[in-house]
Design a protein around this motif. Structure first.
Motif, mmCIF file in Angstrom:
data_model
loop_
_atom_site.group_PDB
_atom_site.id
_atom_site.type_symbol
_atom_site.label_atom_id
_atom_site.label_comp_id
_atom_site.label_asym_id
_atom_site.label_seq_id
_atom_site.Cartn_x
_atom_site.Cartn_y
_atom_site.Cartn_z
ATOM 1 N N LYS A 78 2.506 -3.171 12.885
ATOM 2 C CA LYS A 78 2.595 -1.803 12.377
ATOM 3 C C LYS A 78 3.735 -1.044 13.047
ATOM 4 O O LYS A 78 4.526 -0.361 12.386
ATOM 5 C CB LYS A 78 1.267 -1.081 12.600
ATOM 6 N N VAL A 79 3.848 -1.167 14.384
ATOM 7 C CA VAL A 79 4.934 -0.483 15.091
ATOM 8 C C VAL A 79 6.287 -1.024 14.636
ATOM 9 O O VAL A 79 7.241 -0.266 14.414
ATOM 10 C CB VAL A 79 4.784 -0.638 16.621
ATOM 11 N N ALA A 80 6.376 -2.342 14.461
ATOM 12 C CA ALA A 80 7.627 -2.957 14.025
ATOM 13 C C ALA A 80 8.007 -2.522 12.621
ATOM 14 O O ALA A 80 9.188 -2.451 12.278
ATOM 15 C CB ALA A 80 7.506 -4.477 14.082
ATOM 16 N N THR A 81 7.007 -2.230 11.802
ATOM 17 C CA THR A 81 7.274 -1.817 10.428
ATOM 18 C C THR A 81 7.765 -0.376 10.353
ATOM 19 O O THR A 81 8.744 -0.074 9.671
ATOM 20 C CB THR A 81 5.997 -1.973 9.572
ATOM 21 N N VAL A 82 7.090 0.524 11.065
ATOM 22 C CA VAL A 82 7.428 1.949 10.953
ATOM 23 C C VAL A 82 8.394 2.395 12.046
ATOM 24 O O VAL A 82 8.947 3.496 11.969
ATOM 25 C CB VAL A 82 6.161 2.821 10.986
ATOM 26 N N LEU A 83 8.588 1.542 13.089
ATOM 27 C CA LEU A 83 9.483 1.849 14.213
ATOM 28 C C LEU A 83 9.174 3.208 14.823
ATOM 29 O O LEU A 83 10.066 4.029 15.071
ATOM 30 C CB LEU A 83 10.952 1.755 13.772
ATOM 31 N N SER A 84 7.878 3.411 15.035
ATOM 32 C CA SER A 84 7.427 4.652 15.664
ATOM 33 C C SER A 84 6.035 4.432 16.229
ATOM 34 O O SER A 84 5.110 4.075 15.488
ATOM 35 C CB SER A 84 7.408 5.800 14.646
ATOM 36 N N LEU A 95 6.518 -5.320 -11.232
ATOM 37 C CA LEU A 95 5.668 -5.223 -10.050
ATOM 38 C C LEU A 95 6.208 -6.222 -9.033
ATOM 39 O O LEU A 95 6.465 -7.380 -9.370
ATOM 40 C CB LEU A 95 4.220 -5.550 -10.398
ATOM 41 N N ALA A 96 6.401 -5.775 -7.798
ATOM 42 C CA ALA A 96 7.038 -6.616 -6.787
ATOM 43 C C ALA A 96 6.244 -6.611 -5.486
ATOM 44 O O ALA A 96 5.472 -5.685 -5.210
ATOM 45 C CB ALA A 96 8.467 -6.130 -6.531
ATOM 46 N N TRP A 97 6.444 -7.661 -4.679
ATOM 47 C CA TRP A 97 5.851 -7.761 -3.354
ATOM 48 C C TRP A 97 6.766 -8.625 -2.498
ATOM 49 O O TRP A 97 7.683 -9.275 -3.015
ATOM 50 C CB TRP A 97 4.440 -8.353 -3.409
ATOM 51 N N ARG A 98 6.547 -8.625 -1.187
ATOM 52 C CA ARG A 98 7.435 -9.343 -0.293
ATOM 53 C C ARG A 98 7.378 -10.837 -0.553
ATOM 54 O O ARG A 98 6.296 -11.417 -0.692
ATOM 55 C CB ARG A 98 7.060 -9.056 1.169
ATOM 56 N N ALA A 99 8.529 -11.461 -0.618
ATOM 57 C CA ALA A 99 8.615 -12.906 -0.863
ATOM 58 C C ALA A 99 7.887 -13.663 0.243
ATOM 59 O O ALA A 99 8.030 -13.363 1.427
ATOM 60 C CB ALA A 99 10.079 -13.345 -0.930
ATOM 61 N N GLY A 100 7.091 -14.645 -0.164
ATOM 62 C CA GLY A 100 6.360 -15.458 0.787
ATOM 63 C C GLY A 100 5.080 -14.842 1.292
ATOM 64 O O GLY A 100 4.336 -15.475 2.048
ATOM 65 N N LYS A 101 4.794 -13.608 0.906
ATOM 66 C CA LYS A 101 3.579 -12.925 1.360
ATOM 67 C C LYS A 101 2.349 -13.547 0.717
ATOM 68 O O LYS A 101 2.327 -13.776 -0.498
ATOM 69 C CB LYS A 101 3.638 -11.438 0.990
ATOM 70 N N ARG A 102 1.335 -13.837 1.529
ATOM 71 C CA ARG A 102 0.056 -14.309 1.003
ATOM 72 C C ARG A 102 -0.729 -13.086 0.545
ATOM 73 O O ARG A 102 -1.106 -12.252 1.366
ATOM 74 C CB ARG A 102 -0.722 -15.064 2.083
ATOM 75 N N LEU A 103 -0.976 -12.988 -0.735
ATOM 76 C CA LEU A 103 -1.648 -11.807 -1.263
ATOM 77 C C LEU A 103 -3.159 -11.946 -1.091
ATOM 78 O O LEU A 103 -3.766 -12.884 -1.613
ATOM 79 C CB LEU A 103 -1.312 -11.620 -2.743
ATOM 80 N N ARG A 160 11.948 -0.954 -2.485
ATOM 81 C CA ARG A 160 12.273 -2.334 -2.109
ATOM 82 C C ARG A 160 12.291 -2.505 -0.595
ATOM 83 O O ARG A 160 11.786 -3.507 -0.060
ATOM 84 C CB ARG A 160 13.618 -2.735 -2.721
ATOM 85 N N GLN A 161 12.855 -1.546 0.110
ATOM 86 C CA GLN A 161 12.905 -1.640 1.564
ATOM 87 C C GLN A 161 11.501 -1.587 2.159
ATOM 88 O O GLN A 161 11.177 -2.342 3.091
ATOM 89 C CB GLN A 161 13.767 -0.502 2.136
ATOM 90 N N ALA A 162 10.653 -0.711 1.626
ATOM 91 C CA ALA A 162 9.277 -0.604 2.128
ATOM 92 C C ALA A 162 8.493 -1.888 1.872
ATOM 93 O O ALA A 162 7.653 -2.287 2.682
ATOM 94 C CB ALA A 162 8.582 0.584 1.469
ATOM 95 N N LEU A 163 8.767 -2.552 0.758
ATOM 96 C CA LEU A 163 8.114 -3.831 0.475
ATOM 97 C C LEU A 163 8.578 -4.909 1.449
ATOM 98 O O LEU A 163 7.775 -5.691 1.962
ATOM 99 C CB LEU A 163 8.407 -4.259 -0.964
ATOM 100 N N ARG A 164 9.863 -4.966 1.711
ATOM 101 C CA ARG A 164 10.382 -5.977 2.642
ATOM 102 C C ARG A 164 9.820 -5.766 4.046
ATOM 103 O O ARG A 164 9.563 -6.724 4.778
ATOM 104 C CB ARG A 164 11.912 -5.915 2.678
ATOM 105 N N GLY A 180 14.624 -10.859 -1.124
ATOM 106 C CA GLY A 180 13.478 -10.767 -0.238
ATOM 107 C C GLY A 180 12.175 -10.419 -0.927
ATOM 108 O O GLY A 180 11.156 -10.245 -0.261
ATOM 109 N N LEU A 181 12.190 -10.336 -2.260
ATOM 110 C CA LEU A 181 10.990 -9.943 -2.995
ATOM 111 C C LEU A 181 10.695 -10.939 -4.112
ATOM 112 O O LEU A 181 11.594 -11.590 -4.632
ATOM 113 C CB LEU A 181 11.158 -8.558 -3.619
#
Length: 295
Positions: free
Chosen positions: A11-17, A268-276, A132-136, A154-155
């Motif tokens: 979570k920290v790595a995603t939002v950088l905060s 509709l898109a999601w991060r490539a390789g993501k296990r849904l 797209r950036q938020a999905l990656r 990446g998606l």
């Protein structure tokens, strides 16, 4: 490595905060800080560079992040497999846009509200690049796009429907009723939503290909405001057909006879390789069904 520490790290790595991560995880900020320090201690390396009020991933943090996401996703998949007989449940962060939220998604949202109350949908309005950036980064689980391109770095994405566009104006507009070329539009007052919206940007690019000087738009914050301005005779606007269908039917707007030389597709898109997880796969399946049927 404890799973909870990896969840906090991701979570920290995603939002950088640290502050935002604490708020989203519903922890005290001191808890987030201590968990990151515990993870760094167990690994024997720093995962974040502290730059005053800002942070960024170190090289070690960059290497750990994809593994952390895989572990978290596998954990969610394992939990779903064990409790698979239960009703789908979980939070689902969905990136979307005004035209889709208001005009395409209500049947899908209503379906989930009544049929799967355990799935908590969080709709976040953003435009193409930001979505797209938020999905990656993993901020969104899935995201709706309305774009000309159907492949995104990446998606993974799926086209749900071709999205017809309509160039509209007030009844009695001088261009109404006759075939219209792009050159006829260059000197017209133009109305639009904010930059970054795919159909506005493509329309602007098309007009600028024939204009001596860059065209300018009177910008409005919402589609509703843009439609009202067009109906009041302030200018012409290119909008998704689904957003102006009611106004065209009642006659408060008319469609000009200009065909866009580009095609937009709702995806509709999601991060490539993501296990849904199961509830996310269910959302994708129902979006495919309900949105495509409207197309």
């Amino acid at each position: 490595m404890e799973l909870r520490l990896l969840v906090t790290f991701e979570k920290v790595a995603t939002v950088l905060s640290f502050t935002q991560a604490a708020a989203e995880l519903k922890y005290a900020q001191s808890s987030v800080t201590s968990q990151i320090r515990a993870l760094e201690s167990s690994l024997g390396t720093e995962l974040f560079d502290r730059l005053g009020s800002r942070i960024r991933l170190t090289e070690a943090g960059e290497r750990l992040l994809p593994y952390a996401r895989q572990i978290i996703e596998l954990s969610e998949e394992a939990r779903a497999a064990v409790v698979g007989a239960q009703e789908p449940a979980g939070t689902l962060a969905v990136g979307t846009m005004e035209s889709l939220t208001s005009y395409r998604l209500p049947p899908l949202l209503e379906f989930f509200h009544h049929r799967y109350p355990g799935v908590r949908l969080s709709l976040r309005t953003t435009l193409g690049d930001e979505t797209r950036q938020a999905l990656r980064q993993g901020t969104y689980d899935v995201g709706f796009l309305m774009e000309e391109e159907t492949e995104h770095v990446g998606l993974e994405s799926e086209v749900l429907a071709v999205e017809p566009l309509a160039l509209v104006a007030a009844p009695g507009h001088p261009l109404a009723g006759n075939p219209v070329g792009t050159a006829d539009l260059v000197r017209q007052p133009l109305l639009a939503t904010e930059p970054g919206c795919a159909y506005r940007d493509l329309f602007e690019r098309e007009l600028n290909s024939l204009a001596a000087d860059p065209v300018s738009f009177m910008e409005f914050g919402t589609i509703e405001a843009t439609k009202r301005a067009a109906a009041a005779g302030l200018g012409i606007s290119l909008l998704p057909e689904v957003t102006v269908a009611a106004e065209l039917a009642e006659g408060s707007l008319v469609r000009l006879r200009w065909e866009p030389p580009f095609t937009l597709r709702t995806q509709l898109a999601w991060r490539a390789g993501k296990r849904l997880p199961g509830h996310v796969r269910l959302f994708v399946e129902q979006a495919r069904k309900l949105v495509s049927e409207q197309g």
